[in-house]
Design an enzyme around this catalytic site. Structure first.
Site, PDB file in Angstrom:
ATOM      1  N   GLY A   1       0.846  -1.193   0.000  1.00 15.51           N
ATOM      2  CA  GLY A   1       0.000   0.000   0.000  1.00 15.51           C
ATOM      3  C   GLY A   1       0.877   1.237   0.000  1.00 15.51           C
ATOM      4  O   GLY A   1       2.080   1.168   0.256  1.00 15.51           O
TER       5      GLY A   1
ATOM      6  N   GLY B   1      -0.032  -5.242   0.411  1.00 10.05           N
ATOM      7  CA  GLY B   1      -1.216  -5.033  -0.410  1.00 10.05           C
ATOM      8  C   GLY B   1      -1.188  -5.763  -1.744  1.00 10.05           C
ATOM      9  O   GLY B   1      -2.240  -6.054  -2.312  1.00 10.05           O
TER      10      GLY B   1
ATOM     11  N   GLU C   1       5.278  -6.148   7.111  1.00 11.17           N
ATOM     12  CA  GLU C   1       4.706  -5.032   7.881  1.00 11.17           C
ATOM     13  C   GLU C   1       5.287  -4.845   9.278  1.00 11.17           C
ATOM     14  O   GLU C   1       5.251  -3.728   9.803  1.00 11.17           O
ATOM     15  CB  GLU C   1       3.181  -5.177   7.999  1.00 11.17           C
ATOM     16  CG  GLU C   1       2.439  -4.829   6.738  1.00 11.17           C
ATOM     17  CD  GLU C   1       2.393  -5.955   5.730  1.00 11.17           C
ATOM     18  OE1 GLU C   1       2.936  -7.040   5.999  1.00 11.17           O
ATOM     19  OE2 GLU C   1       1.805  -5.731   4.661  1.00 11.17           O
TER      20      GLU C   1
ATOM     21  N   ASP D   1      -2.025  -7.557   7.131  1.00 13.68           N
ATOM     22  CA  ASP D   1      -3.420  -7.155   6.910  1.00 13.68           C
ATOM     23  C   ASP D   1      -3.882  -7.640   5.537  1.00 13.68           C
ATOM     24  O   ASP D   1      -3.450  -8.694   5.084  1.00 13.68           O
ATOM     25  CB  ASP D   1      -3.571  -5.639   7.126  1.00 13.68           C
ATOM     26  CG  ASP D   1      -2.897  -4.812   6.038  1.00 13.68           C
ATOM     27  OD1 ASP D   1      -1.934  -5.305   5.410  1.00 13.68           O
ATOM     28  OD2 ASP D   1      -3.336  -3.663   5.812  1.00 13.68           O
TER      29      ASP D   1
HETATM   30  C1  QUE Z   1       6.765  -2.888   4.854  1.00  6.29           C
HETATM   31  C2  QUE Z   1       5.696  -2.495   4.104  1.00  6.29           C
HETATM   32  C3  QUE Z   1       5.873  -1.843   2.881  1.00  6.29           C
HETATM   33  C4  QUE Z   1       7.169  -1.617   2.438  1.00  6.29           C
HETATM   34  C5  QUE Z   1       8.257  -2.023   3.185  1.00  6.29           C
HETATM   35  C6  QUE Z   1       8.044  -2.637   4.393  1.00  6.29           C
HETATM   36  C7  QUE Z   1       4.775  -1.371   2.082  1.00  6.29           C
HETATM   37  C8  QUE Z   1       5.091  -0.662   0.874  1.00  6.29           C
HETATM   38  C9  QUE Z   1       6.423  -0.474   0.490  1.00  6.29           C
HETATM   39  C10 QUE Z   1       6.855   0.264  -0.674  1.00  6.29           C
HETATM   40  C11 QUE Z   1       8.078  -0.022  -1.265  1.00  6.29           C
HETATM   41  C12 QUE Z   1       8.541   0.697  -2.345  1.00  6.29           C
HETATM   42  C13 QUE Z   1       7.798   1.722  -2.873  1.00  6.29           C
HETATM   43  C14 QUE Z   1       6.573   2.019  -2.284  1.00  6.29           C
HETATM   44  C15 QUE Z   1       6.131   1.301  -1.195  1.00  6.29           C
HETATM   45  O1  QUE Z   1       7.407  -0.973   1.257  1.00  6.29           O
HETATM   46  O2  QUE Z   1       3.584  -1.567   2.435  1.00  6.29           O
HETATM   47  O3  QUE Z   1       5.855   3.035  -2.794  1.00  6.29           O
HETATM   48  O4  QUE Z   1       8.234   2.448  -3.957  1.00  6.29           O
HETATM   49  O5  QUE Z   1       4.083  -0.189   0.119  1.00  6.29           O
HETATM   50  O6  QUE Z   1       9.103  -3.042   5.147  1.00  6.29           O
HETATM   51  O7  QUE Z   1       4.440  -2.719   4.548  1.00  6.29           O
END
Ligand code: QUE
Length: 333
Positions: free
Chosen positions: A68, A117, A140, A148
């Site tokens: 997400g 997500g 998470e 989740d």
């Molecule tokens: C735990 C997470 C997420 C995460 C890293 C975690 C997560 C998530 C992202 C993420 C990674 C790269 C991106 C971005 C989001 O990393 O939910 O926009 O470019 O979206 O350790 O829950």
């Protein structure tokens, strides 16, 4: 920002409803516009007899969907915009539920990073096809959230759980495609080289059975070899029992898991153990409702903003965690 291309591309090609998550520079992380696009597609295609199956992909080479848009959620939390936080998670979980009850094949082609997500939009569907470039995880606890998107229902039901599900949820273990099949998160292994032909056959024939024709036996991964240790250690009970079992194990793998467990948010560890324990005895709607309650409380705990800061904003990987709060209050009991 250009609005020429939608962040979720939706088109019908013959008997196939074809969806592409299209924020490749953000690793296709789900924002509210994408989530609303999923909801619209599910609503339009659920009863449409012209659509026989749904095919879901991520744009770009790197990712199916990294999760997400938690950077945005952190901004909303810091701005005190609880309505925006509520809108994000409640609509995301409604999409997860809509996929779980979707009456036709929902086929995800996972050829890159698939976390959080990203699992929510794939794991509730009928077919989770992975390649040797797939990397699946529920990371998470590193950002002080919890597993989740309905995974509090899915993880306790993996073969070998509670140990298998808790290992994945607590440590954020990165599973390669073959390992995701071994763990039960993915259903089919297809090498990347065969994906274009699989996509073409699905679009031409509109039949999910095509996937079985392309699937191969996955090459051996770590999960099968580690399964006895995973079940011994992560099936041990509470946090103290899991730590004691890992210490007794005496292997490099066990020492690494222990170090990970001690690095992630202690509140998330406690919440995750209790959430999966409850999830094992609840249906998916009840699990999603429990998760939604937890988003309201846990995003207000200082660990969440701090965890996203340390992992995704400043990227110093050095979060300063606060003590565990009252678990019963977090769960809304
Ligand atoms: C735990 C997470 C997420 C995460 C890293 C975690 C997560 C998530 C992202 C993420 C990674 C790269 C991106 C971005 C989001 O990393 O939910 O926009 O470019 O979206 O350790 O829950």
């Amino acid at each position: 920002m250009s609005t020429a291309e939608p962040s979720l591309i939706r088109r019908r090609e013959g008997a196939v409803g074809h969806l592409t998550m299209n924020r490749p520079r953000a690793l296709n992380a789900l924002d509210l516009a994408m989530i609303d696009g999923f909801a619209e597609a599910i609503g339009a295609w659920r009863e449409d007899p012209a659509v026989r199956l749904v095919l879901l992909e991520g744009a770009g080479e790197k990712a199916f969907c990294a999760g997400g848009d938690v950077r945005q959620v952190r901004s909303d939390v810091l701005a005190g915009d609880t309505a925006a936080v509520e809108a994000f998670f409640s609509r995301e979980y409604a999409v997860n539920s809509g996929i779980a009850t979707f009456p036709k094949p929902w086929i995800s082609l996972i050829d890159g990073i698939c976390m959080g997500g990203g699992l929510g939009v794939s794991v509730h569907g009928s077919h989770r096809v992975v390649t040797e470039h797939a990397l699946l995880a529920m990371p998470e606890t590193a950002i002080a959230l919890f597993p989740d998107v309905g995974t509090s229902y899915v993880l306790p039901r993996l073969p070998g759980s509670p140990g298998m599900g808790l290992w994945i949820a607590l440590t954020g273990a990165r599973l390669k495609g073959a390992e995701a099949v071994e763990a039960g998160l993915a259903t089919h292994f297809v090498p990347r080289a065969k994906l274009p032909a699989l996509r073409q056959a699905l679009l031409e024939k509109g039949e999910a059975g095509v996937v079985d024709e392309f699937a191969e036996a996955p090459p051996p991964g770590r999960v099968t070899a580690l399964r006895p240790a995973i079940e011994r250690c992560f099936g041990a009970g509470d946090r103290a029992a899991i730590e004691a079992a890992l210490e007794a194990e005496g292997t490099d793998w066990a020492r690494e898991q222990l170090a990970t467990l001690r690095r992630v948010s202690p509140t998330s560890v406690a919440v995750t153990i209790e959430l999966l324990r409850r999830g094992a005895a609840q249906d998916l709607p009840a699990c999603l409702e429990q998760e939604l309650i937890l988003t309201r409380t846990i995003t207000q705990h200082p660990d969440f903003a701090e965890g996203v800061r340390a992992v995704l904003v400043d990227k110093d990987q050095s979060p300063r965690w606060q003590p565990v709060g009252d678990l019963r209050r977090l769960f809304g009991d």
